[in-house]
Design a protein around this motif. Sequence first.
Motif, PDB file in Angstrom:
ATOM      1  N   VAL A 254      13.696 -13.242   4.370  1.00  9.92           N
ATOM      2  CA  VAL A 254      13.497 -11.800   4.266  1.00  9.92           C
ATOM      3  C   VAL A 254      11.995 -11.544   4.226  1.00  9.92           C
ATOM      4  O   VAL A 254      11.266 -12.209   3.496  1.00  9.92           O
TER       5      VAL A 254
ATOM      6  N   PHE B  56       9.075  -8.868   3.320  1.00  5.01           N
ATOM      7  CA  PHE B  56       8.809  -7.653   2.559  1.00  5.01           C
ATOM      8  C   PHE B  56       7.422  -7.132   2.882  1.00  5.01           C
ATOM      9  O   PHE B  56       6.504  -7.918   3.153  1.00  5.01           O
TER      10      PHE B  56
ATOM     11  N   ALA C 296       6.213  -7.479  -1.957  1.00  6.51           N
ATOM     12  CA  ALA C 296       6.056  -8.915  -2.191  1.00  6.51           C
ATOM     13  C   ALA C 296       5.212  -9.140  -3.444  1.00  6.51           C
ATOM     14  O   ALA C 296       5.510 -10.026  -4.259  1.00  6.51           O
TER      15      ALA C 296
ATOM     16  N   LEU D  59       7.300  -8.635  -6.537  1.00  7.27           N
ATOM     17  CA  LEU D  59       8.160  -9.797  -6.787  1.00  7.27           C
ATOM     18  C   LEU D  59       7.362 -10.942  -7.411  1.00  7.27           C
ATOM     19  O   LEU D  59       7.795 -11.551  -8.396  1.00  7.27           O
TER      20      LEU D  59
ATOM     21  N   TYR E 267      11.485 -13.458 -14.070  1.00  5.84           N
ATOM     22  CA  TYR E 267      12.388 -14.223 -13.218  1.00  5.84           C
ATOM     23  C   TYR E 267      11.803 -15.613 -13.015  1.00  5.84           C
ATOM     24  O   TYR E 267      10.587 -15.795 -13.049  1.00  5.84           O
TER      25      TYR E 267
ATOM     26  N   THR F 120      11.155 -15.862  -6.980  1.00  3.27           N
ATOM     27  CA  THR F 120      11.316 -14.616  -6.229  1.00  3.27           C
ATOM     28  C   THR F 120      12.750 -14.495  -5.730  1.00  3.27           C
ATOM     29  O   THR F 120      13.281 -13.389  -5.647  1.00  3.27           O
ATOM     30  N   SER F 121      13.390 -15.620  -5.427  1.00  2.00           N
ATOM     31  CA  SER F 121      14.788 -15.581  -4.986  1.00  2.00           C
ATOM     32  C   SER F 121      15.675 -14.990  -6.077  1.00  2.00           C
ATOM     33  O   SER F 121      16.578 -14.189  -5.797  1.00  2.00           O
TER      34      SER F 121
ATOM     35  N   VAL G 213      15.183 -11.251  -6.153  1.00  2.00           N
ATOM     36  CA  VAL G 213      15.848 -10.588  -5.031  1.00  2.00           C
ATOM     37  C   VAL G 213      17.354 -10.554  -5.268  1.00  2.00           C
ATOM     38  O   VAL G 213      18.017  -9.544  -5.016  1.00  2.00           O
ATOM     39  N   ARG G 214      17.931 -11.658  -5.777  1.00  2.00           N
ATOM     40  CA  ARG G 214      19.367 -11.675  -6.074  1.00  2.00           C
ATOM     41  C   ARG G 214      19.715 -10.595  -7.094  1.00  2.00           C
ATOM     42  O   ARG G 214      20.731  -9.904  -6.965  1.00  2.00           O
TER      43      ARG G 214
ATOM     44  N   ALA H 250      18.100  -7.790  -7.583  1.00  4.89           N
ATOM     45  CA  ALA H 250      17.993  -6.501  -6.891  1.00  4.89           C
ATOM     46  C   ALA H 250      19.228  -6.236  -6.035  1.00  4.89           C
ATOM     47  O   ALA H 250      19.759  -5.116  -6.017  1.00  4.89           O
ATOM     48  N   VAL H 251      19.719  -7.252  -5.342  1.00  6.78           N
ATOM     49  CA  VAL H 251      20.900  -7.082  -4.500  1.00  6.78           C
ATOM     50  C   VAL H 251      22.126  -6.821  -5.361  1.00  6.78           C
ATOM     51  O   VAL H 251      22.981  -5.999  -5.013  1.00  6.78           O
TER      52      VAL H 251
END
Length: 94
Positions: free
Chosen positions: A9, A11, A16, A19, A28, A31-32, A35-36, A38-39
């Motif tokens: 992905v 950004f 970015a 994140l 977190y 960054t993965s 993003v998880r 956020a999804v």
Amino acid sequence: MADRGRMTVVFPEPMAALLRDAVEAGDYASTSEAVRDAVRLWSERRESQSLARLQGAWDAGKASGRHGTLDFEALRGEGRTRLAARADDTGREG
């Protein structure tokens, strides 16, 4: 561990940076993970909006028609009357 699909992905730099900042702040582990999260939030919001639309449609449907006990004999009689009227209009049955 659950099955995972790998994605790349891209950004815009300001996103970015947000994140990376969240990871550096310890919010977190990666960054993965950010993003998880956020999804997940996006998915929950979509599900909530879908449920709200369904509830609205349900309420509109209830408000738009008859409610209460349904008298099937009266309903059958109404149908027969309409059918007979249509037969009279067209000069034939049904």
